[in-house]
Design a protein around this motif. Structure first.
Motif, PDB file in Angstrom:
ATOM      1  N   GLY A  62       0.810  -1.214   0.000  1.00 41.88           N
ATOM      2  CA  GLY A  62       0.000   0.000   0.000  1.00 41.88           C
ATOM      3  C   GLY A  62       0.839   1.258   0.000  1.00 41.88           C
ATOM      4  O   GLY A  62       0.538   2.227  -0.703  1.00 41.88           O
ATOM      5  N   LYS A  63       1.907   1.255   0.790  1.00 42.66           N
ATOM      6  CA  LYS A  63       2.783   2.437   0.818  1.00 42.66           C
ATOM      7  C   LYS A  63       3.497   2.636  -0.509  1.00 42.66           C
ATOM      8  O   LYS A  63       3.596   3.749  -1.013  1.00 42.66           O
ATOM      9  N   LEU A  64       4.005   1.544  -1.075  1.00 40.72           N
ATOM     10  CA  LEU A  64       4.764   1.688  -2.322  1.00 40.72           C
ATOM     11  C   LEU A  64       3.879   1.838  -3.554  1.00 40.72           C
ATOM     12  O   LEU A  64       4.376   1.998  -4.662  1.00 40.72           O
ATOM     13  N   SER A  65       2.572   1.825  -3.376  1.00 34.22           N
ATOM     14  CA  SER A  65       1.691   2.125  -4.502  1.00 34.22           C
ATOM     15  C   SER A  65       1.395   3.623  -4.560  1.00 34.22           C
ATOM     16  O   SER A  65       0.836   4.117  -5.528  1.00 34.22           O
ATOM     17  N   SER A  66       1.792   4.357  -3.538  1.00 38.07           N
ATOM     18  CA  SER A  66       1.580   5.800  -3.481  1.00 38.07           C
ATOM     19  C   SER A  66       2.813   6.530  -4.002  1.00 38.07           C
ATOM     20  O   SER A  66       3.931   6.300  -3.518  1.00 38.07           O
TER      21      SER A  66
END
Length: 147
Positions: free
Chosen positions: A63-67
């Motif tokens: 989730g973090k690295l999709s931002s």
């Protein structure tokens, strides 16, 4: 016998050269301040917000690295920390290694290690797939659709 001393500014000016040690020193101070902000922001967002350390799993990282925001944040932290560390090690080599050949070999090794880690880390940040095909749906991020 009369000795005349010329004024110091009458000699031809030497070629201007970049003072790499000065710029290295400035970089260490600036990157150190920025790294403190980046690292404490990283720790706060991962450990204090939400369920804390218990929430960190593959889905959380996905989730973090999709931002884009967190990609830039992590990339800045990676680049600044590796260059900062390599520059600090270069300074130690300059201070404690007296043989020029050994010093040069160590600096080349430092440069290659830092460059390789920066390259690999950048590839991970930009090619990380938070929704891998065939993964257990309970382990992937909630925004992933079944493939």
């Amino acid at each position: 016998m009369t000795t005349t001393i010329e004024a110091p500014r009458t000699q031809p000016a030497a070629k201007k050269r970049t003072n790499w040690e000065k710029w290295g020193w400035i970089y260490m101070r600036a990157s150190g301040v920025l790294l403190v902000v980046l690292i404490f922001g990283h720790l706060f967002s991962n450990l204090m917000v939400g369920d804390g350390v218990h929430a960190i799993d593959f889905a959380f990282v996905g989730g973090k690295l999709s931002s884009p925001f967190w990609k830039v944040w992590d990339l800045l932290m990676l680049w600044l920390a590796l260059i900062h560390g390599a520059n600090g090690m270069r300074t130690i080599v300059n201070d404690y290694v007296s043989k020029p050949g050994v010093a040069k070999a160590l600096k080349v090794a430092l440069f290659l290690a830092a460059a390789l880690l920066i390259l690999l880390g950048t590839l991970v940040v930009f090619t990380f797939d938070p929704c891998p095909a065939g993964a257990d749906p309970s382990l992937v991020a909630s925004f992933c659709t079944a493939k």
